[in-house]
Each structure stands twice: as structure tokens, then as C-alpha cells.
Design an enzyme around this catalytic site. Structure first.
Site, PDB file in Angstrom:
ATOM      1  N   HIS A  60      11.999  53.870  51.262  1.00  0.00           N
ATOM      2  CA  HIS A  60      12.017  54.734  50.113  1.00  0.00           C
ATOM      3  C   HIS A  60      12.205  56.033  50.741  1.00  0.00           C
ATOM      4  O   HIS A  60      11.294  56.861  51.007  1.00  0.00           O
ATOM      5  CB  HIS A  60      10.442  54.572  49.257  1.00  0.00           C
ATOM      6  N   LEU A  61      13.362  56.611  50.178  1.00  0.00           N
ATOM      7  CA  LEU A  61      13.713  57.636  50.672  1.00  0.00           C
ATOM      8  C   LEU A  61      13.720  58.748  49.588  1.00  0.00           C
ATOM      9  O   LEU A  61      13.933  60.185  49.861  1.00  0.00           O
ATOM     10  CB  LEU A  61      15.312  57.542  51.219  1.00  0.00           C
ATOM     11  N   ASN A  92      13.959  52.571  43.684  1.00  0.00           N
ATOM     12  CA  ASN A  92      13.041  53.111  42.775  1.00  0.00           C
ATOM     13  C   ASN A  92      13.121  54.936  42.589  1.00  0.00           C
ATOM     14  O   ASN A  92      12.113  55.395  43.262  1.00  0.00           O
ATOM     15  CB  ASN A  92      11.659  52.652  42.656  1.00  0.00           C
ATOM     16  N   ASP A 150      11.892  46.603  43.456  1.00  0.00           N
ATOM     17  CA  ASP A 150      10.804  46.769  44.467  1.00  0.00           C
ATOM     18  C   ASP A 150       9.742  47.904  43.834  1.00  0.00           C
ATOM     19  O   ASP A 150      10.308  49.151  43.294  1.00  0.00           O
ATOM     20  CB  ASP A 150      11.346  47.398  45.654  1.00  0.00           C
ATOM     21  N   HIS A 177       9.611  41.889  45.077  1.00  0.00           N
ATOM     22  CA  HIS A 177       8.386  42.550  45.118  1.00  0.00           C
ATOM     23  C   HIS A 177       7.283  41.628  44.386  1.00  0.00           C
ATOM     24  O   HIS A 177       7.500  41.435  43.135  1.00  0.00           O
ATOM     25  CB  HIS A 177       8.379  43.876  44.571  1.00  0.00           C
ATOM     26  N   HIS A 230       7.449  42.484  51.810  1.00  0.00           N
ATOM     27  CA  HIS A 230       6.219  42.822  52.212  1.00  0.00           C
ATOM     28  C   HIS A 230       5.059  41.867  51.792  1.00  0.00           C
ATOM     29  O   HIS A 230       4.045  42.098  50.883  1.00  0.00           O
ATOM     30  CB  HIS A 230       5.722  44.257  51.597  1.00  0.00           C
ATOM     31  N   ASN A 276       0.417  49.040  48.083  1.00  0.00           N
ATOM     32  CA  ASN A 276       1.139  47.794  47.213  1.00  0.00           C
ATOM     33  C   ASN A 276       1.882  46.951  47.840  1.00  0.00           C
ATOM     34  O   ASN A 276       3.212  47.662  48.108  1.00  0.00           O
ATOM     35  CB  ASN A 276       1.652  48.278  45.915  1.00  0.00           C
ATOM     36  N   ASP A 303       8.142  49.358  54.464  1.00  0.00           N
ATOM     37  CA  ASP A 303       7.884  50.258  53.377  1.00  0.00           C
ATOM     38  C   ASP A 303       7.563  51.614  53.207  1.00  0.00           C
ATOM     39  O   ASP A 303       6.586  51.820  52.724  1.00  0.00           O
ATOM     40  CB  ASP A 303       6.750  49.299  52.696  1.00  0.00           C
ATOM     41  N   HIS A 307       4.624  60.169  49.746  1.00  0.00           N
ATOM     42  CA  HIS A 307       4.035  60.897  48.724  1.00  0.00           C
ATOM     43  C   HIS A 307       3.414  62.312  48.697  1.00  0.00           C
ATOM     44  O   HIS A 307       3.077  62.441  49.822  1.00  0.00           O
ATOM     45  CB  HIS A 307       2.872  60.136  48.006  1.00  0.00           C
TER      46      HIS A 307
HETATM   47  O1  DOR Z   1       3.070  51.031  48.398  1.00  0.00           O
HETATM   48  C1  DOR Z   1       4.037  50.573  47.577  1.00  0.00           C
HETATM   49  N1  DOR Z   1       4.595  51.764  47.434  1.00  0.00           N
HETATM   50  N2  DOR Z   1       4.580  49.694  47.423  1.00  0.00           N
HETATM   51  C2  DOR Z   1       5.628  49.680  46.872  1.00  0.00           C
HETATM   52  O2  DOR Z   1       6.144  48.593  46.503  1.00  0.00           O
HETATM   53  C3  DOR Z   1       6.277  50.838  46.294  1.00  0.00           C
HETATM   54  C4  DOR Z   1       6.011  51.996  47.167  1.00  0.00           C
HETATM   55  C5  DOR Z   1       6.505  53.364  46.634  1.00  0.00           C
HETATM   56  O3  DOR Z   1       7.558  53.380  45.983  1.00  0.00           O
HETATM   57  O4  DOR Z   1       5.562  54.281  46.751  1.00  0.00           O
END
Ligand code: DOR
Length: 426
Positions: A60-61, A92, A150, A177, A230, A276, A303, A307
Site C-alpha cells: 500500500h503506497l 485502495n 484489497d 481479499h 494474505h 486485517n 501487506d 498509517h
Molecule cells: O491491515 C490491512 N490494511 N489489511 C488490508 O487489507 C488493507 C490494509 C490497508 O490498506 O491499510
């Protein structure tokens, strides 16, 4: 003409065996493998493994839209430091990767950063809303061959069936997912005795397994190629094993964190452990490891989910799920995966390169005329995470205070060192 780079004194691990030799690279290509080679830039690889650069199927970039957490440049740098030469960028983002314009933007930002190949994945459904299919043909035409929503699973079985039918026609892979959303409302950790004791809403294993089962059956009737993201439970591994035995075109990944951390860590109420799918039990970890050893699970994918600190500091029910992964994957897998080094390389490089269909440039042998996307790592070095020194813009790593084993010394992307002696070069 670009500088000649020589990797000196390492042990090369290739698909067909090992050898001790220097490697000389010119103009993005391996030009010589042999003894006592000389070059403009000489990289010491003594005590190190020299192998193809890692490929992450699941990064996730956050760009566009959440640049506060990560950018394509900072994520690429984190990847290079982790030994990666290619990252599949999850869709996403905001806006999501459901149009050619966003796909082109992500690809261009990847090129601008110039640290890894950034391979944009496309959404299965418009806006990842699970209601209408994204313009898959148009996206495939623009070079996308990996589609996923995802963060969410596609809930509607009929829509998923249609997506698989299109995917088969287009020759692309759908990556699921697996989470039946009705079963995970408000859930923050795996459903277990511990979650009852803590009074936290549980996330049942069946929420994942039902979708794994459904999609295996949809693959059976459509013949499309499907990748499971995952996977976290023992039963999911069993289902995939049986599906592969039936010859279905299915692949699967696990994350380093699901191999190394258990659900009990949530007893700290620390949201760094919220992810997740959730962390599971020791029995699940054992089953995932058996799945890796017997070929049921094809790849280890990070994954990587950065954040902002502000978001992760919210209460456990509000904090977003996800952990950093790119800079620690190798160290976690070598420390906790109970795998041979050759298997680690297969799971981090060769197999994911094939699944992402980039095995013309990544996951290649270290041999003359091959593209120079290379990772050089010390398999024994013990280290621990220093949050101040992470290249990622976020700091939500669950490995602080844990000893990892194995560290990347140098990474070479398209013939140019992106990391030398553990330092990013740009
Ligand atoms: O823990 C997760 N974070 N699982 C995911 O499937 C999405 C990801 C996110 O985009 O933060």
C-alpha cells in the site's frame, strides 16, 4: 555509458543451485559471473547471499490521496532497503486505481522515484464499492494484469463470477481479499478465548474461509486465474491445498506478520497489532508454515500498510488496520519463518515475479545477459527496528524491540545500486 558495478565475494543462489562468484553489471545487464572481477563501483558481498531482487505482491503506497502516510517515493525507498526491486501497488488509493488516468499516474510516479518497478494493480469494482465492475478491459489494455479490491473482498458472488469470466477472457489475474463483511462487523481481533477475556469483538476464521471456498468454486466453473491475498487461517490453507490438488489455477500468499505474531498481542490494546486479517493462533501459524513448505502457499507478501501516527493512536475499535512490512520482511521471515534460505528467495522473489507476470525482468537467475535486479543480503545479521531510521513516512511497525535476523546490504535496480551498505542512495 553507465558505471560498471561489481558484486564481490558473495554466494549466488539461483533456481538451479549455488555458486561463489563475483558478478559484473553493465548497462542494466549482468555481463560476467566469475572470479576476481573489477568495476567502477565494487560492492562487498562477503558473508552475503546474492540473488534476484524481491517482488512484493502487496504494497500500500498510499499515493494518490494519503501522502501523509506514504508516497510512492518513500514506499519505493522502503522497498529498496528491504531488498525489493518491484512492488505491486494496491489500488485502495484516493482516487482508487480504477481508471487508466490513476494507473498511469501511479506508474509515472514510480518511474520518477526510480528505486523499484512500481506495478499498479487495478480495482475489480468501480471505486472498490463492490457494485459495478471496473473497466477491466481498458485497464488491461493499459498494462494492468493484477486486479483486486484489497481492503475489501468482493461480497457479491454473481459480480465476482462475472469478474472472473472477464479475467479469463483478458488473461489477467484476480486477487481476492477474503472477508465476508457480514461476519466481521466491528471486529478488531481474531475470535478466540483471549478476545472474549479482553471483551473485544471477535473476527471469526470462517469470515475468511467462506470466501476462499466460494472463490475456489467460482474458479472451478470459470477457469480464471486467481490469487488469494494474505491468508491467515489453517482451514484456508487446507482449502487451497485441495484446490491445487484438483489442478485449479490458484496461487496464494501469506504475510510476514501472520507467520510471526499471534492474537494474544492484542491484550496490550496496542493498535499497532490491529491488522486485517487479524493476527491468529500458534496453530494457524504452524499451518501457514506447512503450507509454505509443501507449496500450497506460493509467496510471502508484505501487506505494507502505513498509517499516520494520529490514526493509529485512536482507540482500538477506531484505529485503521495495518502494519509496515517492506523494510522488515526479510528479517522477519529469516528469524521466524523456519525456512531454508533458498525457499525464502523463492517465496520473496521468484514465485511472486511469476504471479505478477513480471518474470521477464524480476526473479531472474544471476547469470550473463540477465537483467540486473539484484538483492544482496547478510542472512545472519541480527538487528532491531529503529523507528527514527525507517524510510517509510509512517512508523506503525510491530517489530520494535524484537530481534530480526537477516538484513539487506545492497540492492541493485536496473543495474544501479539503490542501496549500498544498508543506506539508500537517493
Ligand atoms: O491491515 C490491512 N490494511 N489489511 C488490508 O487489507 C488493507 C490494509 C490497508 O490498506 O491499510
Amino acid at each position: 555509458m553507465s558505471k560498471t558495478v561489481v558484486i564481490k565475494g558473495g554466494k549466488i543462489i539461483n533456481h538451479d543451485g549455488e555458486l561463489r562468484a563475483d558478478v559484473r553489471i553493465e548497462n542494466e545487464i549482468v555481463v560476467e559471473v566469475g572470479a576476481n572481477l573489477k568495476g567502477d563501483v565494487e560492492l562487498d558481498a562477503s558473508g552475503c547471499i546474492v540473488t534476484s531482487g524481491f517482488v512484493d505482491l502487496h504494497a500500500h503506497l498510499r499515493e494518490p490521496g494519503k501522502e501523509e502516510a506514504e508516497t510512492i517515493e518513500t514506499g519505493s525507498r522502503a522497498g529498496a532497503l528491504g531488498g525489493y526491486t518491484a512492488l505491486v501497488a494496491m489500488p485502495n488509493t484516493d482516487p482508487p486505481q480504477d481508471s487508466v488516468a490513476v494507473i498511469d499516474f501511479v506508474r509515472e510516479q514510480g518511474k520518477r522515484a526510480g528505486l523499484v518497478d512500481v506495478i499498479p494493480s487495478g480495482c475489480i469494482t468501480l471505486g472498490r464499492q463492490g457494485e459495478t465492475l471496473a473497466p477491466m478491459a481498458e485497464l488491461a489494455q493499459a498494462g494492468v494484469n493484477f486486479f483486486t479490491d484489497d481492503g475489501f473482498g468482493v461480497q457479491d458472488a454473481s459480480l465476482m463470477r462475472r469478474a472472473l469470466e472477464y479475467a479469463r477472457g483478458l488473461g489477467v489475474t484476480l486477487a481476492q481479499h477474503c472477508e465476508v463483511a457480514e461476519l466481521t462487523k466491528g471486529a478488531v481481533m481474531s475470535e478466540c478465548q483471549c478476545c472474549t477475556d479482553l471483551g473485544l469483538p471477535g473476527w471469526p476464521a470462517i469470515a475468511e474461509e467462506l470466501m476462499v471456498f466460494r472463490d475456489i468454486e467460482l474458479v472451478r466453473i470459470t477457469g480464471a486465474t486467481m490469487h488469494f491475498l494474505h491468508l491467515s487461517t489453517a482451514r484456508s490453507v487446507d482449502l487451497v491445498r485441495a484446490a491445487k490438488r484438483d489442478g485449479l489455477p490458484i496461487t496464494a500468499e501469506v504475510t510476514p506478520h501472520h507467520l510471526s505474531l499471534t492474537q494474544e498481542l492484542l491484550a496490550s490494546y496496542d493498535s499497532v497489532y490491529k491488522v486485517n486479517p487479524p493476527l491468529r493462533s500458534n496453530d494457524d501459524i504452524r499451518a501457514l508454515k506447512i503450507g509454505l513448505l509443501d507449496g500450497t502457499i506460493d509467496a510471502i507478501a508484505t501487506d505494507h500498510a502505513p498509517h499516520p501516527r494520529r490514526d493509529k493512536e485512536m482507540s482500538l475499535d477506531m484505529a485503521p488496520p495495518g502494519m509496515l512490512g517492506l523494510e522488515t520482511a526479510l528479517g522477519v521471515v529469516l528469524a521466524f519463518g523456519d525456512l531454508e534460505i533458498k525457499d525464502v528467495v523463492a517465496l520473496l522473489s521468484w514465485n511472486p515475479a511469476r504471479i505478477a507476470k513480471i518474470d521477464n525482468a524480476h526473479g531472474r537467475p544471476i547469470a550473463v545477459s540477465e537483467p540486473a535486479n539484484i538483492c544482496i543480503f547478510d542472512p545472519e545479521l541480527s538487528w532491531s527496528v529503529d523507528l527514527q531510521r525507517l524510510a517509510s513516512k509512517s512508523i506503525n511497525s510491530p517489530y520494535v524491540g524484537r530481534t530480526l535476523r537477516g538484513k539487506v546490504r545492497h540492492t541493485i535496480f536496473r543495474g544501479t545500486p539503490t542501496v549500498i551498505d544498508g543506506q539508500a542512495q537517493k
